[in-house]
Design a protein around this motif. Structure first.
Motif, PDB file in Angstrom:
ATOM      1  N   ILE A 245      -1.703  -2.982   5.163  1.00 25.76           N
ATOM      2  CA  ILE A 245      -0.977  -4.236   4.933  1.00 25.76           C
ATOM      3  C   ILE A 245      -1.901  -5.396   4.555  1.00 25.76           C
ATOM      4  O   ILE A 245      -1.475  -6.302   3.833  1.00 25.76           O
ATOM      5  N   ALA A 246      -3.165  -5.346   4.985  1.00 22.71           N
ATOM      6  CA  ALA A 246      -4.081  -6.443   4.646  1.00 22.71           C
ATOM      7  C   ALA A 246      -4.262  -6.560   3.134  1.00 22.71           C
ATOM      8  O   ALA A 246      -4.698  -7.592   2.631  1.00 22.71           O
TER       9      ALA A 246
ATOM     10  N   VAL B   4       5.982  -0.160  14.178  1.00 18.50           N
ATOM     11  CA  VAL B   4       5.328   1.146  14.240  1.00 18.50           C
ATOM     12  C   VAL B   4       4.250   1.152  15.328  1.00 18.50           C
ATOM     13  O   VAL B   4       4.225   2.025  16.202  1.00 18.50           O
TER      14      VAL B   4
ATOM     15  N   VAL C 204      -3.510  -1.207   8.547  1.00 19.52           N
ATOM     16  CA  VAL C 204      -3.966  -2.524   8.115  1.00 19.52           C
ATOM     17  C   VAL C 204      -5.035  -2.468   7.023  1.00 19.52           C
ATOM     18  O   VAL C 204      -4.904  -3.105   5.983  1.00 19.52           O
TER      19      VAL C 204
ATOM     20  N   ASP D 229      10.945  -4.501   6.011  1.00 19.20           N
ATOM     21  CA  ASP D 229       9.779  -3.641   6.229  1.00 19.20           C
ATOM     22  C   ASP D 229       8.693  -3.943   5.193  1.00 19.20           C
ATOM     23  O   ASP D 229       9.009  -4.269   4.044  1.00 19.20           O
ATOM     24  N   PRO D 230       7.417  -3.765   5.604  1.00 23.12           N
ATOM     25  CA  PRO D 230       6.317  -4.076   4.689  1.00 23.12           C
ATOM     26  C   PRO D 230       6.371  -3.331   3.356  1.00 23.12           C
ATOM     27  O   PRO D 230       5.928  -3.844   2.333  1.00 23.12           O
TER      28      PRO D 230
ATOM     29  N   GLY E 225       7.374  -8.224  16.692  1.00 20.08           N
ATOM     30  CA  GLY E 225       8.281  -7.105  16.901  1.00 20.08           C
ATOM     31  C   GLY E 225       8.934  -6.697  15.597  1.00 20.08           C
ATOM     32  O   GLY E 225       8.631  -7.233  14.528  1.00 20.08           O
TER      33      GLY E 225
ATOM     34  N   ALA F 242      -2.014  -3.416  14.011  1.00 17.55           N
ATOM     35  CA  ALA F 242      -0.661  -4.017  14.003  1.00 17.55           C
ATOM     36  C   ALA F 242       0.066  -3.563  15.269  1.00 17.55           C
ATOM     37  O   ALA F 242       1.192  -3.055  15.228  1.00 17.55           O
TER      38      ALA F 242
ATOM     39  N   GLY G  25      -0.507   2.694   6.599  1.00 17.57           N
ATOM     40  CA  GLY G  25      -0.313   1.508   5.763  1.00 17.57           C
ATOM     41  C   GLY G  25      -1.605   0.741   5.639  1.00 17.57           C
ATOM     42  O   GLY G  25      -2.566   0.972   6.383  1.00 17.57           O
TER      43      GLY G  25
ATOM     44  N   TYR H  56      -1.670  -5.670   0.816  1.00 16.82           N
ATOM     45  CA  TYR H  56      -0.418  -5.609   0.041  1.00 16.82           C
ATOM     46  C   TYR H  56      -0.249  -6.813  -0.887  1.00 16.82           C
ATOM     47  O   TYR H  56       0.396  -6.705  -1.919  1.00 16.82           O
TER      48      TYR H  56
ATOM     49  N   LYS I  29       0.223 -11.985  21.346  1.00 23.26           N
ATOM     50  CA  LYS I  29       0.549 -10.591  21.017  1.00 23.26           C
ATOM     51  C   LYS I  29      -0.331  -9.644  21.842  1.00 23.26           C
ATOM     52  O   LYS I  29       0.135  -8.606  22.318  1.00 23.26           O
TER      53      LYS I  29
ATOM     54  N   LEU J 120       4.551 -10.459   6.339  1.00 24.52           N
ATOM     55  CA  LEU J 120       3.302 -10.035   5.683  1.00 24.52           C
ATOM     56  C   LEU J 120       2.118 -10.877   6.145  1.00 24.52           C
ATOM     57  O   LEU J 120       0.965 -10.521   5.913  1.00 24.52           O
TER      58      LEU J 120
ATOM     59  N   HIS K 135      -7.682  -9.438  16.079  1.00 20.50           N
ATOM     60  CA  HIS K 135      -8.472  -9.219  14.851  1.00 20.50           C
ATOM     61  C   HIS K 135      -8.953 -10.525  14.226  1.00 20.50           C
ATOM     62  O   HIS K 135      -9.765 -10.517  13.304  1.00 20.50           O
TER      63      HIS K 135
ATOM     64  N   PHE L  47       0.215   9.461   4.599  1.00 17.00           N
ATOM     65  CA  PHE L  47       1.540  10.099   4.645  1.00 17.00           C
ATOM     66  C   PHE L  47       2.617   9.074   4.326  1.00 17.00           C
ATOM     67  O   PHE L  47       2.449   7.887   4.576  1.00 17.00           O
ATOM     68  N   ILE L  48       3.691   9.567   3.742  1.00 18.75           N
ATOM     69  CA  ILE L  48       4.881   8.761   3.467  1.00 18.75           C
ATOM     70  C   ILE L  48       6.007   9.438   4.238  1.00 18.75           C
ATOM     71  O   ILE L  48       6.354  10.585   3.952  1.00 18.75           O
ATOM     72  N   ILE L  49       6.514   8.735   5.222  1.00 18.59           N
ATOM     73  CA  ILE L  49       7.309   9.394   6.246  1.00 18.59           C
ATOM     74  C   ILE L  49       8.490  10.199   5.701  1.00 18.59           C
ATOM     75  O   ILE L  49       8.634  11.377   6.005  1.00 18.59           O
TER      76      ILE L  49
HETATM   77  P1  NDP Z   1       4.956  -4.745  11.623  1.00 10.58           P
HETATM   78  O1  NDP Z   1       6.169  -4.992  12.459  1.00 10.58           O
HETATM   79  O2  NDP Z   1       3.740  -4.211  12.282  1.00 10.58           O
HETATM   80  O3  NDP Z   1       4.612  -6.088  10.839  1.00 10.58           O
HETATM   81  C1  NDP Z   1       3.481  -6.209  10.045  1.00 10.58           C
HETATM   82  C2  NDP Z   1       2.257  -6.669  10.869  1.00 10.58           C
HETATM   83  O4  NDP Z   1       1.079  -6.395  10.159  1.00 10.58           O
HETATM   84  C3  NDP Z   1       2.204  -8.160  11.084  1.00 10.58           C
HETATM   85  O5  NDP Z   1       3.008  -8.585  12.151  1.00 10.58           O
HETATM   86  C4  NDP Z   1       0.728  -8.378  11.378  1.00 10.58           C
HETATM   87  O6  NDP Z   1       0.497  -8.226  12.765  1.00 10.58           O
HETATM   88  C5  NDP Z   1       0.048  -7.209  10.668  1.00 10.58           C
HETATM   89  N1  NDP Z   1      -0.798  -7.735   9.588  1.00 10.58           N
HETATM   90  C6  NDP Z   1      -0.409  -8.336   8.453  1.00 10.58           C
HETATM   91  N2  NDP Z   1      -1.473  -8.697   7.716  1.00 10.58           N
HETATM   92  C7  NDP Z   1      -2.564  -8.325   8.420  1.00 10.58           C
HETATM   93  C8  NDP Z   1      -3.977  -8.421   8.191  1.00 10.58           C
HETATM   94  N3  NDP Z   1      -4.465  -8.987   7.078  1.00 10.58           N
HETATM   95  N4  NDP Z   1      -4.807  -7.922   9.134  1.00 10.58           N
HETATM   96  C9  NDP Z   1      -4.324  -7.366  10.254  1.00 10.58           C
HETATM   97  N5  NDP Z   1      -2.993  -7.237  10.519  1.00 10.58           N
HETATM   98  C10 NDP Z   1      -2.139  -7.714   9.614  1.00 10.58           C
HETATM   99  O7  NDP Z   1       5.354  -3.753  10.434  1.00 10.58           O
HETATM  100  P2  NDP Z   1       5.741  -2.202  10.557  1.00 10.58           P
HETATM  101  O8  NDP Z   1       5.503  -1.725  11.926  1.00 10.58           O
HETATM  102  O9  NDP Z   1       7.060  -2.030   9.951  1.00 10.58           O
HETATM  103  O10 NDP Z   1       4.675  -1.524   9.573  1.00 10.58           O
HETATM  104  C11 NDP Z   1       3.324  -1.378   9.983  1.00 10.58           C
HETATM  105  C12 NDP Z   1       2.546  -0.634   8.901  1.00 10.58           C
HETATM  106  O11 NDP Z   1       3.082   0.672   8.732  1.00 10.58           O
HETATM  107  C13 NDP Z   1       2.594  -1.296   7.516  1.00 10.58           C
HETATM  108  O12 NDP Z   1       1.337  -1.136   6.923  1.00 10.58           O
HETATM  109  C14 NDP Z   1       3.625  -0.463   6.778  1.00 10.58           C
HETATM  110  O13 NDP Z   1       3.475  -0.506   5.389  1.00 10.58           O
HETATM  111  C15 NDP Z   1       3.347   0.908   7.357  1.00 10.58           C
HETATM  112  N6  NDP Z   1       4.440   1.869   7.258  1.00 10.58           N
HETATM  113  C16 NDP Z   1       4.202   3.035   6.595  1.00 10.58           C
HETATM  114  C17 NDP Z   1       5.136   4.020   6.509  1.00 10.58           C
HETATM  115  C18 NDP Z   1       4.798   5.299   5.828  1.00 10.58           C
HETATM  116  O14 NDP Z   1       5.685   6.119   5.616  1.00 10.58           O
HETATM  117  N7  NDP Z   1       3.546   5.532   5.503  1.00 10.58           N
HETATM  118  C19 NDP Z   1       6.490   3.821   7.061  1.00 10.58           C
HETATM  119  C20 NDP Z   1       6.647   2.574   7.805  1.00 10.58           C
HETATM  120  C21 NDP Z   1       5.650   1.637   7.875  1.00 10.58           C
HETATM  121  P3  NDP Z   1      -0.618  -9.064  13.560  1.00 10.58           P
HETATM  122  O15 NDP Z   1      -0.044 -10.428  13.773  1.00 10.58           O
HETATM  123  O16 NDP Z   1      -0.805  -8.294  14.784  1.00 10.58           O
HETATM  124  O17 NDP Z   1      -1.826  -9.114  12.675  1.00 10.58           O
END
Ligand code: NDP
Length: 338
Positions: free
Chosen positions: A244-245, A156, A220, A44-45, A329, A151, A242, A247, A180, A323, A196, A276-278
Motif C-alpha cells: 500500500i505504501a 486484514v 505495505v 478496500d485498497p 479498522g 497495517a 499488498g 499504491y 493504533k 490510503l 512505523h 497472492f490474489i485471494i
Molecule cells: P487496511 O484496513 O489495513 O487499511 C489500509 C492501511 O494501510 C491504513 O490504515 C494504514 O495503516 C496502512 N498504510 C497506508 N499507507 C501506508 C504506508 N505508507 N506505510 C505503512 N502503512 C500504510 O486495509 P486492508 O486490511 O483492507 O488491506 C491491507 C492490505 O492488504 C493492502 O495492501 C491491500 O491491498 C491488501 N489486500 C490484498 C489482497 C490480496 O488478495 N492480495 C486482498 C485484500 C487486501 P497505518 O495507519 O497503520 O499505517
C-alpha cells in the motif's frame, strides 16, 4: 439512485475530483433479474488499482463507470426464481444505492452472519479470507515462531495477528501512531506493536524480535519492508499480500537500488516470498475458511473493529483517507438503513 462514477484517473493520490456523483431513476428488474438496495459498501485498497489503467490482474474501471466494490444488499424486487424480496445478499453492486443483477455473482446470506451483515465484507468475507489463507497457507506459522504483520490494526492485519496468536506465535504488529499501537497490544492481544512513523523502527523491531522473524505478512512495502528484511530468519516466509505504501506512487523512483540486496537475502536465507490474489488463488477454499472463521467468531476468539462511514456521499473522502492511514479498522460505508 445515487451513483458514484470514476470521473478521471488519479495521478498520485486520488482526490475528490476523480469521482462524480450523479442521480438516475431506480432501474426496473427484467425477467430473471433482481433489484438490489445497497445497505453496506466495502472500501478496500485494491480499488486504487482499479482507478488506474496500468496493467493489473483485472481490467480497470472505465471512465464514467460506477466505481466497483463489494456490497451487502437487500433484494428490493425479484423477477428471479432463486431470490425473494427481503433476502440479504453479498454481491458486487459498487458505489451506488441500487443495482440490477441476474443473480450470477450473488451469495445469499444466512445463519449467524445475518446478525451482523457487514461482517460479510470483513472478517467473514474477503479481508478475513485474505488474512486466513495468506498467513496459514503461505506463512505456515508454527507455535513459538515470530510473526510480524504490517497495517496491523486494519481489516486484514488485525486478523493476521490474532490468528497467529491463536497458533501460539510471538506477534509483533506495525501500525501508524500510538493509538493504533496501543489498541493492537491491549485489545487485539499482540505481544508488541511498533509505530512505523518512528525514526528508529528498525532498531525497535530488532529489539522486539530477539529471535529474528519467521513470517512477515507484507501489506505495505517501502520503509517497513526495509526494516524487516535484515531480521528475516533462514527459511522465513513472506506472504506478499499488498504494497500500500506504493499504491499512490507516480512511478518515479528515488533512492538507491535495493534489488541486489533483496535477491541476495532471498538466496542466502532461502526465503519463500510469494504474492497472492485471494479470489483468484484461493476461491476454491472459501468454505474451509468460512467454517473455521465462523467457529472462532462464535467462540468469541476474534475482535473485529469497523470504521463505519455514514452515507454514500462520504465514500470518496473515506477512501482517500484509508490510503493515508486515516481509517481505524475495516472501512464500510452505511449506504442505507437496514
Ligand atoms: P487496511 O484496513 O489495513 O487499511 C489500509 C492501511 O494501510 C491504513 O490504515 C494504514 O495503516 C496502512 N498504510 C497506508 N499507507 C501506508 C504506508 N505508507 N506505510 C505503512 N502503512 C500504510 O486495509 P486492508 O486490511 O483492507 O488491506 C491491507 C492490505 O492488504 C493492502 O495492501 C491491500 O491491498 C491488501 N489486500 C490484498 C489482497 C490480496 O488478495 N492480495 C486482498 C485484500 C487486501 P497505518 O495507519 O497503520 O499505517
Amino acid at each position: 439512485n445515487r451513483r458514484l462514477l470514476l470521473a478521471s484517473r488519479p495521478h498520485g493520490a486520488p482526490t475528490e475530483a476523480n469521482f462524480r456523483l450523479e442521480s438516475q431513476h431506480v432501474p426496473e428488474p427484467a425477467a430473471g433479474q433482481v433489484l438490489l438496495r445497497t445497505v453496506w459498501l466495502s472500501l478496500d485498497p485494491y480499488m486504487r488499482g482499479r482507478m488506474s489503467d496500468a496493467p493489473s490482474y483485472v481490467p480497470p474501471v472505465a471512465i464514467n463507470e460506477v466505481m466497483c466494490g463489494g456490497t451487502v444488499s437487500v433484494v428490493e424486487r425479484s423477477e428471479h426464481a432463486d431470490f425473494a424480496a427481503g433476502d440479504w445478499v453479498l454481491g458486487y453492486s459498487g458505489w451506488q444505492d441500487f443495482a440490477l443483477s441476474n443473480g450470477e455473482e450473488l451469495v445469499k446470506l444466512s445463519g449467524p452472519v445475518l446478525k451482523h451483515p457487514s461482517w460479510a465484507l470483513g472478517m467473514l468475507g474477503m479481508p478475513g479470507f485474505t488474512a486466513y489463507m495468506g498467513l496459514l497457507d503461505i506463512g505456515n506459522p508454527q507455535a513459538g515462531e515470530t510473526v510480524v504483520v504490517a497495517a496491523a490494526t486494519g481489516a486484514v492485519g488485525s486478523l493476521v495477528g490474532q490468528i497467529a496468536k491463536l497458533k501460539g506465535c510471538h506477534v509483533v504488529g506495525i501500525a501508524g501512531g500510538a493509538e493504533k499501537c496501543r489498541y493492537a497490544e491491549e485489545v487485539l492481544g499482540f505481544d508488541r506493536c511498533l509505530d512505523h512513523r518512528d525514526d528508529n523502527l528498525a532498531e525497535q523491531l530488532s529489539r522486539h524480535c530477539a529471535d529474528g522473524i519467521d513470517v512477515y505478512f507484507e501489506s505495505v512495502g517501502g520503509k517497513v519492508f526495509n526494516a524487516v528484511l535484515p531480521l528475516m530468519n533462514t527459511k522465513g516466509r513472506i506472504p506478499v499480500c499488498g504494497l500500500i505504501a506504493d499504491y499512490n506512487s507516480t512511478g518515479e523512483r528515488s533512492g538507491p537500488d535495493r534489488l541486489p540486496q533483496l535477491q541476495s537475502a532471498i538466496l542466502r536465507k532461502r526465503l519463500r516470498v510469494q504474492g497472492f490474489i485471494i479470489t483468484q488463488d484461493y476461491g476454491h477454499r472459501f468454505e474451509e475458511f468460512f467454517t473455521q472463521m465462523s467457529k472462532w467468531v462464535a467462540e468469541g476468539r476474534l475482535v473485529f473493529r469497523e470504521d463505519i462511514i455514514d452515507g454514500l456521499d462520504n465514500a470518496p473522502e473515506a477512501f482517500i483517507g484509508m490510503l493515508e492511514g486515516k481509517n481505524f479498522g475495516k472501512v464500510v460505508v452505511r449506504v442505507a438503513g437496514d
